[in-house]
Write a protein that holds these residues in place. Structure first.
Motif, PDB file in Angstrom:
ATOM      1  N   PRO A   8      35.160  54.466  32.996  1.00  0.00           N
ATOM      2  CA  PRO A   8      36.095  53.538  33.633  1.00  0.00           C
ATOM      3  C   PRO A   8      35.389  52.581  34.593  1.00  0.00           C
ATOM      4  O   PRO A   8      34.463  52.985  35.313  1.00  0.00           O
ATOM      5  CB  PRO A   8      37.055  54.459  34.401  1.00  0.00           C
ATOM      6  N   VAL A   9      35.809  51.323  34.591  1.00  0.00           N
ATOM      7  CA  VAL A   9      35.291  50.346  35.546  1.00  0.00           C
ATOM      8  C   VAL A   9      35.926  50.642  36.903  1.00  0.00           C
ATOM      9  O   VAL A   9      37.151  50.812  36.992  1.00  0.00           O
ATOM     10  CB  VAL A   9      35.632  48.910  35.110  1.00  0.00           C
ATOM     11  N   PRO A  10      35.138  50.739  37.972  1.00  0.00           N
ATOM     12  CA  PRO A  10      35.724  50.983  39.300  1.00  0.00           C
ATOM     13  C   PRO A  10      36.787  49.948  39.629  1.00  0.00           C
ATOM     14  O   PRO A  10      36.628  48.755  39.325  1.00  0.00           O
ATOM     15  CB  PRO A  10      34.512  50.867  40.232  1.00  0.00           C
ATOM     16  N   ALA A  11      37.868  50.388  40.252  1.00  0.00           N
ATOM     17  CA  ALA A  11      39.001  49.501  40.538  1.00  0.00           C
ATOM     18  C   ALA A  11      38.595  48.304  41.378  1.00  0.00           C
ATOM     19  O   ALA A  11      39.121  47.197  41.202  1.00  0.00           O
ATOM     20  CB  ALA A  11      40.104  50.289  41.236  1.00  0.00           C
ATOM     21  N   ASP A  12      37.641  48.482  42.306  1.00  0.00           N
ATOM     22  CA  ASP A  12      37.256  47.372  43.171  1.00  0.00           C
ATOM     23  C   ASP A  12      36.414  46.328  42.449  1.00  0.00           C
ATOM     24  O   ASP A  12      36.074  45.295  43.028  1.00  0.00           O
ATOM     25  CB  ASP A  12      36.517  47.882  44.413  1.00  0.00           C
ATOM     26  N   GLN A  13      36.087  46.583  41.198  1.00  0.00           N
ATOM     27  CA  GLN A  13      35.341  45.602  40.399  1.00  0.00           C
ATOM     28  C   GLN A  13      36.252  44.847  39.413  1.00  0.00           C
ATOM     29  O   GLN A  13      35.792  43.994  38.667  1.00  0.00           O
ATOM     30  CB  GLN A  13      34.213  46.301  39.633  1.00  0.00           C
ATOM     31  N   LEU A  14      37.525  45.176  39.426  1.00  0.00           N
ATOM     32  CA  LEU A  14      38.483  44.512  38.548  1.00  0.00           C
ATOM     33  C   LEU A  14      39.153  43.356  39.292  1.00  0.00           C
ATOM     34  O   LEU A  14      39.442  43.451  40.486  1.00  0.00           O
ATOM     35  CB  LEU A  14      39.549  45.502  38.072  1.00  0.00           C
ATOM     36  N   THR A  15      39.403  42.277  38.573  1.00  0.00           N
ATOM     37  CA  THR A  15      40.017  41.097  39.175  1.00  0.00           C
ATOM     38  C   THR A  15      41.532  41.204  39.140  1.00  0.00           C
ATOM     39  O   THR A  15      42.119  41.510  38.101  1.00  0.00           O
ATOM     40  CB  THR A  15      39.583  39.822  38.416  1.00  0.00           C
ATOM     41  N   PHE A  16      42.155  40.945  40.299  1.00  0.00           N
ATOM     42  CA  PHE A  16      43.614  40.910  40.376  1.00  0.00           C
ATOM     43  C   PHE A  16      43.998  39.915  41.463  1.00  0.00           C
ATOM     44  O   PHE A  16      43.593  40.056  42.620  1.00  0.00           O
ATOM     45  CB  PHE A  16      44.194  42.288  40.698  1.00  0.00           C
ATOM     46  N   ARG A  17      44.769  38.895  41.079  1.00  0.00           N
ATOM     47  CA  ARG A  17      45.131  37.841  42.038  1.00  0.00           C
ATOM     48  C   ARG A  17      46.380  38.191  42.825  1.00  0.00           C
ATOM     49  O   ARG A  17      47.342  38.725  42.278  1.00  0.00           O
ATOM     50  CB  ARG A  17      45.349  36.516  41.307  1.00  0.00           C
ATOM     51  N   LEU A  18      46.362  37.844  44.108  1.00  0.00           N
ATOM     52  CA  LEU A  18      47.522  37.957  44.973  1.00  0.00           C
ATOM     53  C   LEU A  18      47.646  36.664  45.772  1.00  0.00           C
ATOM     54  O   LEU A  18      46.676  35.883  45.870  1.00  0.00           O
ATOM     55  CB  LEU A  18      47.372  39.150  45.922  1.00  0.00           C
ATOM     56  N   PRO A  19      48.816  36.374  46.337  1.00  0.00           N
ATOM     57  CA  PRO A  19      48.980  35.138  47.112  1.00  0.00           C
ATOM     58  C   PRO A  19      47.946  35.026  48.225  1.00  0.00           C
ATOM     59  O   PRO A  19      47.617  36.012  48.886  1.00  0.00           O
ATOM     60  CB  PRO A  19      50.397  35.272  47.675  1.00  0.00           C
ATOM     61  N   ARG A  20      47.466  33.816  48.421  1.00  0.00           N
ATOM     62  CA  ARG A  20      46.433  33.570  49.432  1.00  0.00           C
ATOM     63  C   ARG A  20      47.038  33.457  50.823  1.00  0.00           C
ATOM     64  O   ARG A  20      48.189  33.088  51.003  1.00  0.00           O
ATOM     65  CB  ARG A  20      45.683  32.271  49.117  1.00  0.00           C
ATOM     66  N   LYS A  21      46.215  33.760  51.824  1.00  0.00           N
ATOM     67  CA  LYS A  21      46.551  33.527  53.219  1.00  0.00           C
ATOM     68  C   LYS A  21      45.722  32.353  53.713  1.00  0.00           C
ATOM     69  O   LYS A  21      44.551  32.208  53.358  1.00  0.00           O
ATOM     70  CB  LYS A  21      46.247  34.768  54.066  1.00  0.00           C
ATOM     71  N   PHE A  22      46.319  31.495  54.528  1.00  0.00           N
ATOM     72  CA  PHE A  22      45.639  30.284  54.971  1.00  0.00           C
ATOM     73  C   PHE A  22      45.541  30.249  56.492  1.00  0.00           C
ATOM     74  O   PHE A  22      46.478  30.614  57.199  1.00  0.00           O
ATOM     75  CB  PHE A  22      46.392  29.044  54.497  1.00  0.00           C
ATOM     76  N   GLU A  23      44.392  29.776  56.971  1.00  0.00           N
ATOM     77  CA  GLU A  23      44.207  29.523  58.394  1.00  0.00           C
ATOM     78  C   GLU A  23      44.156  28.034  58.684  1.00  0.00           C
ATOM     79  O   GLU A  23      44.449  27.601  59.805  1.00  0.00           O
ATOM     80  CB  GLU A  23      42.920  30.193  58.895  1.00  0.00           C
ATOM     81  N   ASP A  24      43.821  27.234  57.671  1.00  0.00           N
ATOM     82  CA  ASP A  24      43.736  25.786  57.824  1.00  0.00           C
ATOM     83  C   ASP A  24      44.987  25.142  57.246  1.00  0.00           C
ATOM     84  O   ASP A  24      45.294  25.321  56.060  1.00  0.00           O
ATOM     85  CB  ASP A  24      42.483  25.267  57.103  1.00  0.00           C
ATOM     86  N   VAL A  25      45.726  24.391  58.068  1.00  0.00           N
ATOM     87  CA  VAL A  25      47.005  23.838  57.631  1.00  0.00           C
ATOM     88  C   VAL A  25      46.827  22.782  56.550  1.00  0.00           C
ATOM     89  O   VAL A  25      47.656  22.669  55.631  1.00  0.00           O
ATOM     90  CB  VAL A  25      47.793  23.271  58.836  1.00  0.00           C
ATOM     91  N   ALA A  26      45.756  22.015  56.605  1.00  0.00           N
ATOM     92  CA  ALA A  26      45.519  20.991  55.581  1.00  0.00           C
ATOM     93  C   ALA A  26      45.255  21.638  54.224  1.00  0.00           C
ATOM     94  O   ALA A  26      45.718  21.151  53.184  1.00  0.00           O
ATOM     95  CB  ALA A  26      44.346  20.103  55.989  1.00  0.00           C
ATOM     96  N   GLU A  27      44.526  22.735  54.241  1.00  0.00           N
ATOM     97  CA  GLU A  27      44.243  23.455  52.995  1.00  0.00           C
ATOM     98  C   GLU A  27      45.526  24.057  52.422  1.00  0.00           C
ATOM     99  O   GLU A  27      45.757  24.015  51.212  1.00  0.00           O
ATOM    100  CB  GLU A  27      43.219  24.552  53.252  1.00  0.00           C
ATOM    101  N   GLU A  28      46.372  24.590  53.305  1.00  0.00           N
ATOM    102  CA  GLU A  28      47.635  25.155  52.835  1.00  0.00           C
ATOM    103  C   GLU A  28      48.554  24.075  52.291  1.00  0.00           C
ATOM    104  O   GLU A  28      49.238  24.280  51.291  1.00  0.00           O
ATOM    105  CB  GLU A  28      48.331  25.910  53.960  1.00  0.00           C
ATOM    106  N   ARG A  29      48.567  22.910  52.934  1.00  0.00           N
ATOM    107  CA  ARG A  29      49.392  21.799  52.449  1.00  0.00           C
ATOM    108  C   ARG A  29      48.951  21.382  51.054  1.00  0.00           C
ATOM    109  O   ARG A  29      49.783  21.205  50.157  1.00  0.00           O
ATOM    110  CB  ARG A  29      49.297  20.620  53.414  1.00  0.00           C
ATOM    111  N   ARG A  30      47.656  21.221  50.875  1.00  0.00           N
ATOM    112  CA  ARG A  30      47.139  20.827  49.564  1.00  0.00           C
ATOM    113  C   ARG A  30      47.480  21.889  48.508  1.00  0.00           C
ATOM    114  O   ARG A  30      47.851  21.558  47.378  1.00  0.00           O
ATOM    115  CB  ARG A  30      45.618  20.629  49.632  1.00  0.00           C
ATOM    116  N   HIS A  31      47.382  23.144  48.884  1.00  0.00           N
ATOM    117  CA  HIS A  31      47.716  24.228  47.955  1.00  0.00           C
ATOM    118  C   HIS A  31      49.173  24.130  47.516  1.00  0.00           C
ATOM    119  O   HIS A  31      49.471  24.219  46.316  1.00  0.00           O
ATOM    120  CB  HIS A  31      47.462  25.574  48.641  1.00  0.00           C
TER     121      HIS A  31
END
Length: 263
Positions: A8-31
């Motif tokens: 088995p591939v270790p779970a921490d090596q598998l890709t799984f997307r979740l919603p991002r958290k933003f600290e920069d408001v301009a980056e969040e706006r563009r997103h």
């Protein structure tokens, strides 16, 4: 390598997307802008357009009483990030070069005001949503997918013409209440979410659920899911994180086929 050598591939090596958290408001706006345009392109691809009707909005992360929206009179299939307009609480365009759809402001401004938890709202005159709305009925728990809306959507049981009055927008927002969606009788569907992705996914799957219900009821007697199992299923698939996850394959498709949406 034989099958016996596989591990088995270790779970921490598998890709799984979740919603991002933003600290920069301009980056969040563009997103949010990119997700908004991707959702609009998908609505166009799925045939949710009816002339100039229909709109998706995204609350601005810096100015929460402002929202980004598609321009009036532009096809969903053609909208780019640079085409989006920013509308303030008075319905004035403060960024962009196009007019705002009057109905978009009347409805969405009141929904965003009534629901500070909502980042995005989606409304269009899609075929099956309109058809079900004309019956003045809610969605019934007849499939796994529709259970996401079980006791979490409402009916705005009135129709008084094109929505151009803020008071009508307030009535729609009141009918929506704390739910994720509302059926506007003789009009169509409106969905909301904590992200653009969620609001768009709820609309897409709600439209398909309307189609399934109309087909099933036309074919014969429908066997509903029990109240207990419908509630259980809603708890499993009815939250905005699950909606966000469901939207990602569609986002990948549209950004690969329509890279100009980022312009």
């Amino acid at each position: 390598m034989s099958l016996s050598d596989l591990r088995p591939v270790p779970a921490d090596q598998l890709t799984f997307r979740l919603p991002r958290k933003f600290e920069d408001v301009a980056e969040e706006r563009r997103h949010r802008q990119e997700r908004l345009v991707a959702a609009l392109r998908l609505f166009g691809r799925f045939g949710f357009e009816e002339g100039v009707a229909g709109h998706i909005t995204a609350r601005d992360p810096e100015h929460p009483d402002h929202f980004w929206v598609n321009p009036f009179g532009m096809s969903f299939k053609h909208v780019k990030v640079s085409d989006l307009i920013l509308v303030n609480h008075d319905g004035q365009v403060v960024e962009g070069r196009y007019h705002v759809n009057e109905a978009a402001f009347a409805i969405h401004s009141q929904v965003h005001q009534a629901r500070p938890d909502v980042v995005a709202a989606a409304h269009s005159h899609s075929v099956y949503g309109k058809a079900l709305s004309s019956l003045g009925r809610l969605l019934e728990p007849i499939t796994q997918d529709v259970c996401a809306f079980y006791q979490d959507h409402a009916l705005f049981d009135d129709y008084t013409g094109v929505v151009t009055d803020l008071e009508e927008g307030k009535r729609i927002a009141a009918a929506l209440g704390g739910n994720k969606a509302v059926i506007l009788r003789n009009h169509g569907l409106l969905t909301v979410g904590e992200s653009v992705d969620a609001a768009a996914w709820w609309f897409i799957t709600m439209e398909r659920s309307c189609q399934v219900q109309l087909l099933a009821q036309a074919a014969g007697e429908v066997v509903p899911i029990t109240h207990e199992n419908a509630l259980l299923t809603r708890e499993q698939i009815g939250n905005d994180v699950v909606a966000w996850i469901n939207f990602q394959p569609l986002y990948d498709q549209i950004t690969k086929s329509d890279p100009d949406l980022f312009d």
